[in-house]
Motif scaffolding. Structure first.
Motif, short mmCIF file in Angstrom:
data_model
loop_
_atom_site.label_atom_id
_atom_site.label_comp_id
_atom_site.label_asym_id
_atom_site.label_seq_id
_atom_site.Cartn_x
_atom_site.Cartn_y
_atom_site.Cartn_z
N TYR B 268 -45.75 -35.73 -3.27
CA TYR B 268 -46.51 -34.59 -3.80
C TYR B 268 -46.01 -34.24 -5.18
CZ TYR B 268 -48.51 -29.84 -3.73
OH TYR B 268 -49.21 -28.71 -4.00
N LYS B 269 -46.88 -34.42 -6.16
CA LYS B 269 -46.52 -34.01 -7.52
C LYS B 269 -47.71 -33.25 -8.07
CE LYS B 269 -45.35 -35.59 -12.11
NZ LYS B 269 -46.27 -34.61 -12.73
N PRO B 270 -47.66 -31.94 -8.02
CA PRO B 270 -48.84 -31.20 -8.47
C PRO B 270 -48.79 -30.97 -9.98
CG PRO B 270 -47.23 -29.70 -7.52
CD PRO B 270 -46.60 -31.05 -7.56
N GLY B 271 -49.42 -31.80 -10.74
CA GLY B 271 -49.53 -31.57 -12.18
C GLY B 271 -48.19 -31.29 -12.83
N GLY B 272 -48.16 -30.27 -13.66
CA GLY B 272 -46.92 -29.96 -14.35
C GLY B 272 -47.02 -30.31 -15.82
N LYS C 85 -52.27 -26.71 -11.48
CA LYS C 85 -51.09 -27.31 -12.11
C LYS C 85 -51.47 -28.51 -12.95
CE LYS C 85 -47.40 -25.45 -10.94
NZ LYS C 85 -46.36 -24.79 -10.38
N THR C 86 -52.49 -29.25 -12.52
CA THR C 86 -52.95 -30.41 -13.30
C THR C 86 -53.53 -29.92 -14.62
OG1 THR C 86 -53.55 -31.44 -11.20
CG2 THR C 86 -54.40 -32.46 -13.20
N VAL C 87 -54.35 -28.88 -14.55
CA VAL C 87 -54.96 -28.36 -15.77
C VAL C 87 -53.89 -27.82 -16.72
CG1 VAL C 87 -56.47 -26.53 -16.65
CG2 VAL C 87 -57.18 -27.86 -14.69
N GLU C 88 -52.88 -27.15 -16.15
CA GLU C 88 -51.79 -26.61 -16.98
C GLU C 88 -51.07 -27.74 -17.70
OE1 GLU C 88 -49.25 -24.28 -14.49
OE2 GLU C 88 -50.66 -22.61 -14.42
N GLY C 89 -51.12 -28.93 -17.10
CA GLY C 89 -50.43 -30.06 -17.71
C GLY C 89 -51.16 -30.63 -18.91
N VAL C 90 -52.48 -30.42 -18.99
CA VAL C 90 -53.22 -31.00 -20.12
C VAL C 90 -53.66 -29.99 -21.16
CG1 VAL C 90 -54.18 -33.19 -19.45
CG2 VAL C 90 -55.16 -31.11 -18.52
N VAL C 91 -53.86 -28.74 -20.74
CA VAL C 91 -54.36 -27.76 -21.69
C VAL C 91 -53.22 -27.29 -22.59
CG1 VAL C 91 -55.27 -25.42 -21.92
CG2 VAL C 91 -56.22 -26.95 -20.20
N LEU C 92 -53.50 -27.17 -23.89
CA LEU C 92 -52.48 -26.67 -24.83
C LEU C 92 -52.49 -25.15 -24.72
CD1 LEU C 92 -53.40 -29.12 -27.67
CD2 LEU C 92 -51.20 -29.03 -26.54
N THR C 93 -51.85 -24.64 -23.68
CA THR C 93 -51.92 -23.21 -23.39
C THR C 93 -51.27 -22.34 -24.45
OG1 THR C 93 -49.97 -23.55 -22.01
CG2 THR C 93 -52.09 -23.39 -20.88
N SER C 94 -50.28 -22.88 -25.16
CA SER C 94 -49.59 -22.05 -26.15
C SER C 94 -50.46 -21.73 -27.36
CB SER C 94 -48.29 -22.72 -26.59
OG SER C 94 -48.53 -24.07 -26.88
N LEU C 95 -51.62 -22.42 -27.48
CA LEU C 95 -52.49 -22.13 -28.61
C LEU C 95 -53.31 -20.86 -28.38
CD1 LEU C 95 -53.93 -25.58 -29.72
CD2 LEU C 95 -52.18 -24.21 -30.80
N HIS C 96 -53.39 -20.43 -27.14
CA HIS C 96 -54.20 -19.26 -26.83
C HIS C 96 -53.42 -18.30 -25.95
CE1 HIS C 96 -57.92 -20.92 -28.47
NE2 HIS C 96 -57.57 -22.07 -27.93
N PRO C 97 -52.40 -17.65 -26.51
CA PRO C 97 -51.64 -16.73 -25.66
C PRO C 97 -52.46 -15.49 -25.32
CG PRO C 97 -50.88 -16.60 -27.92
CD PRO C 97 -51.88 -17.69 -27.87
#
Lengths: 256, 309, 233
Positions: B268-272, C85-97
């Motif tokens: 299990y590796k949920p994104g990150g 968590k997958t989306v957090e891994g690809v989106v450049l979240t720091s560009l839109h605080p």
């Protein structure tokens, strides 16, 4: 998924066959004025500012104290700190499984705890902040309320929250002429009257008292005396335990 | 002089947690003194709650989980008439951590509930037909509730271990079905049913009403024992069994669950924030194998069962 | 080699189809199908968010996953967790605080590999919304059969009969030649059922190749859209 409809195959009604008191001893071999085996330990939860674990034989209660920390809702009127109590019962605590939600039993215990501690905690010492007392009852075999209050007091003391005195509590039940101190679950259910006392032993002030059932003035006075002694005894046990373990230096939890 | 240094270190730890942690990682060690691949001291104790039908208390470092099983009866559905079910719930009550404040279940707890449920209800791990009482009529439901008493990182591994130990600690009582169709575990009724069955056998005649349903007492057992290891990744370093402080600094987590034959029950590796290369995943699997060897004797001792490697 | 129910090869994906910008109100939307499995994704954001969810350093990502029938239960919450968590891994979240990005997923049809479908739909919807990304996320599911063989992009029936299943997602950061697997790191991986470590490694390799093909399909589809809109302008 809809919740399953289930029922328990275990009968909870005990056929009242065995007498509660025979030959001067109770069903668990105790004398009427004898307390169950008590175990108190502080510092059981590392994430909390203060914590305690209390066992009255097989009634097991755990308490964590967080704070003083930023209050979620500040009271504009008063500058005093807030004391928030919360009591939860584990789903497997009672004979019948109950869902892990705030039911009437939990609410009653929470109110009881809040009332018992209000008199002791010096809320002026943490203005605009809140101290949260979280209790989890792991096993309920009678005497949950006294155990909860005693546990909370120990945890508050462990956390270094300023208090006027420790609060300990005791309950008694009467069956016929006999008074039973620290009744078990079975005894509580079959008793004719229940007496509950929360006391600040050093200053000898009562913070909470409740009576249910039938009591004569004489038996009430006896119960009062019995419970007071019980509370004093509990108080010395809690103090011994606190002296033995150093106070919590969990600065991490306090600041949250 | 030394106290001011100590205060400086504590302040640095609070204000710059990432840099503080990096200093340790560069030396291949962690603030609590562990090497990167070592897990904290683990202990397992069964039968912690007397009112529960099966229970276990697990500690991994400071993280403490208590699991209790309560048995109830349900009517099985038509498409699953010969199986019971295990309902797993992981709860993080407010007492376990300063960060849990409201009454709503945390995402971590819900995620752990679902994943443990998936593992424990898989036919290759736990045979649900053990929970059948009478096909189509009655079956056991094992409500497995796992409470976190102290949350110091890595809830999942402790919860899974507690769940496995508690489930294996359950002894199904002997039950019989009464005339009104309700199942009862009342010892008097069961004894009567047992006596009736014995009589019917001895006299060789069948009861005109049909044989009364009766099951015997038996211990629940798992087909294979799953044990998990959660690792975190921080700047390319693989960290086993992260504590709460470390968990906040990780780029991602990887949880591997194995059984005694070395088969993967879950990866299990949920994104990150980072991805994991094949090499890292294989390292995790290898570390889980070692962890299995560490933990299975604890379970064996507690449950008194032989578990084949 | 047994042929599959729908006549595919073991390592053959189903027909991919993607339609973007189909919802008026959403900032970005995409409907992704893999054969008969179809998921609709809508992205709202970056937009202002509720006080307590506001993060001063990065955008706050929320995912809502709605199954085809019934209400969202614990299973759906877990899928939301993985997708978030997958989306957090690809989106450049720091560009839109201090903002929030919401992803709403609705399963239109479930014929297996729903999580992979959902992640792919999310990826295309995020691009459609113009959210800044590190790369393109592509996901695929691989089932491990009782016989020990692997099959790519399983149907619902194949999923139910399988010994185990692996869903993986990879980030495609630059265009690759078709068919050549990149040494890409696994962004997300969830499995169910039992299988050996070797089977797992094989499925990762299959996943990697399949994801690069999916990413290539996405890029072609986006370029075509780009060209089409330029022609209209």
């Amino acid at each position: 998924m809809a919740a399953l409809e289930t029922y328990s195959p275990f009968t909870t009604q005990e056929t009242a066959v065995a007498p509660l008191l025979s030959k001067g001893k109770r069903q668990d071999e105790r004398f009427p004025e004898e307390f169950r085996q008590i175990f108190i330990k502080t510092g059981t939860v590392s994430s909390a500012a203060g914590s305690a674990y209390v066992e009255f034989k097989d009634t097991k209660v755990m308490c964590s104290v967080f704070g003083p920390r930023k209050a979620l809702r500040t009271n504009a009127v008063s500058a005093d700190g807030q004391l928030n109590c919360d009591v939860r019962f584990a789903t497997f605590a009672a004979a019948q499984r109950q869902r892990f939600v705030q039911g009437t039993l939990e609410r009653d215990c929470t109110t009881l705890l809040q009332n018992a501690l209000e008199g002791a905690v010096i809320r002026e010492s943490f203005p605009k902040a809140s101290v949260d007392v979280q209790v989890l009852v792991l096993e309920a075999n009678g005497g949950e309320a006294p155990a909860i209050i005693t546990c909370a007091s120990a945890a508050l003391a462990h956390a270094g929250i300023q208090m006027r005195d420790l609060v300990t509590a005791c309950s008694a039940a009467h069956v016929g002429e006999e008074l039973l101190l620290d009744p078990t679950d079975g005894e509580e259910r079959r008793a004719e009257g229940a007496f509950f006392l929360a006391l600040m032993p050093q200053s000898n002030e009562v913070t909470h008292l409740s009576l249910t059932g039938e009591w004569t003035p004489q038996s009430m006075a006896e119960a009062m005396e019995l419970c007071t002694d019980g509370c004093v005894g509990l108080d010395s046990l809690v103090r011994d335990c606190l002296r033995a373990t150093p106070p919590s230096r969990n600065t991490k939890a306090k600041g949250t | 002089m030394s106290t001011s240094h100590a205060l400086d270190a504590e302040a640095y730890r609070k204000i710059y947690p990432a840099e503080f942690y990096k200093k340790f990682l560069d030396e291949k060690v962690r603030p609590d003194g562990r090497p990167l691949g070592r897990c904290r001291a683990t202990s397992v104790a069964a039968g912690a709650v007397s009112k529960a039908d099966g229970s276990a208390l697990v500690k991994i470092g400071n993280t403490t989980m208590i699991a209790g099983v309560k048995l109830e009866i349900m009517r099985p559905t038509d498409d699953a008439s010969d199986v019971g079910t295990v309902e797993v719930t992981v709860e993080m009550p407010p007492l376990c951590s300063a960060s849990v404040r409201s009454g709503r279940p945390t995402e971590e707890a819900q995620s752990a509930s679902q994943r443990i449920s998936e593992v424990l209800t898989h036919p290759a791990v736990f045979d649900l037909t053990q929970l059948c009482i009478a096909k189509g009529q009655a079956a056991w439901v094992a409500y497995l509730d796992i409470f976190c008493l102290d949350a110091d990182g890595n809830i999942f591994d402790a919860a899974l271990l507690a769940a496995v130990a508690a489930l294996s600690d359950v002894t199904l009582p002997a039950v019989t079905v009464l005339e009104d169709g309700r199942v009862t575990a009342d010892t008097a009724a069961v004894a009567e049913a047992q006596a009736n069955a014995k009589d019917a056998m001895q006299t060789g005649e069948e009861n005109a009403k049909g044989t009364q349903i009766l099951t015997s007492q038996r211990q629940l057992s798992l087909k294979c024992v799953p044990i998990g290891l959660t690792c975190g990744l921080n700047q390319g370093h693989l960290i086993a069994d992260p504590c709460a402080e470390e968990s906040g600094l990780l780029d991602t987590t990887i949880t591997v669950i194995l059984n005694e034959s070395g088969e993967l029950v879950s990866v299990y590796k949920p994104g990150g924030n980072v991805g994991a290369s094949d090499a890292i995943l294989m390292d995790c699997i290898e570390m889980s194998r070692l962890r299995y060897k560490e933990v299975s004797p604890l379970l064996e001792k507690v449950l008194g069962k032989g578990m084949s490697e | 080699m047994e042929s599959r129910e729908d006549g595919r090869e073991d390592n053959q994906m189903r027909q991919l189809a993607c339609e973007r910008n189909l919802l008026n109100r959403a900032d970005g939307s995409a409907r992704w199908s893999q054969g008969q499995s179809c998921v609709l994704a809508a992205v709202y954001g970056p937009r202002s968010t509720v006080g307590r969810k506001e993060n001063p350093e990065q955008a706050n990502i929320e995912v809502v996953f709605k199954p085809k029938i019934g209400f969202a239960g614990v299973e759906e919450h877990e899928l939301e967790h993985v997708i978030r968590k997958t989306v957090e891994g690809v989106v450049l979240t720091s560009l839109h605080p201090r903002t929030g990005i919401s992803v709403i997923l609705q399963v239109l049809q479930n014929d297996g590999s729903v999580l992979a479908c959902a992640i792919n739909a999310t990826s295309m919807a995020l691009i459609d919304a113009g959210v800044p990304l590190k790369g393109l996320v592509a996901a695929v599911a691989i089932a491990v059969q009782e016989s020990g063989g692997l099959i790519l992009d399983p149907l619902l029936t194949e999923q139910k009969l399988a010994r185990g299943m692996v869903t993986v997602a990879f980030v495609d950061a630059q265009p690759t030649e078709a068919g050549v697997p990149t040494e890409a790191d696994t962004l997300t991986c969830t499995t169910s059922g039992l299988f050996s470590a070797d089977q797992y490694l094989d499925s990762l390799n299959w996943g990697r190749t399949a994801c690069s093909r999916i990413a290539a399909f996405c890029r072609v589809s986006l370029e075509r859209y780009q060209r089409g809109s330029q022609m209209l302008a």
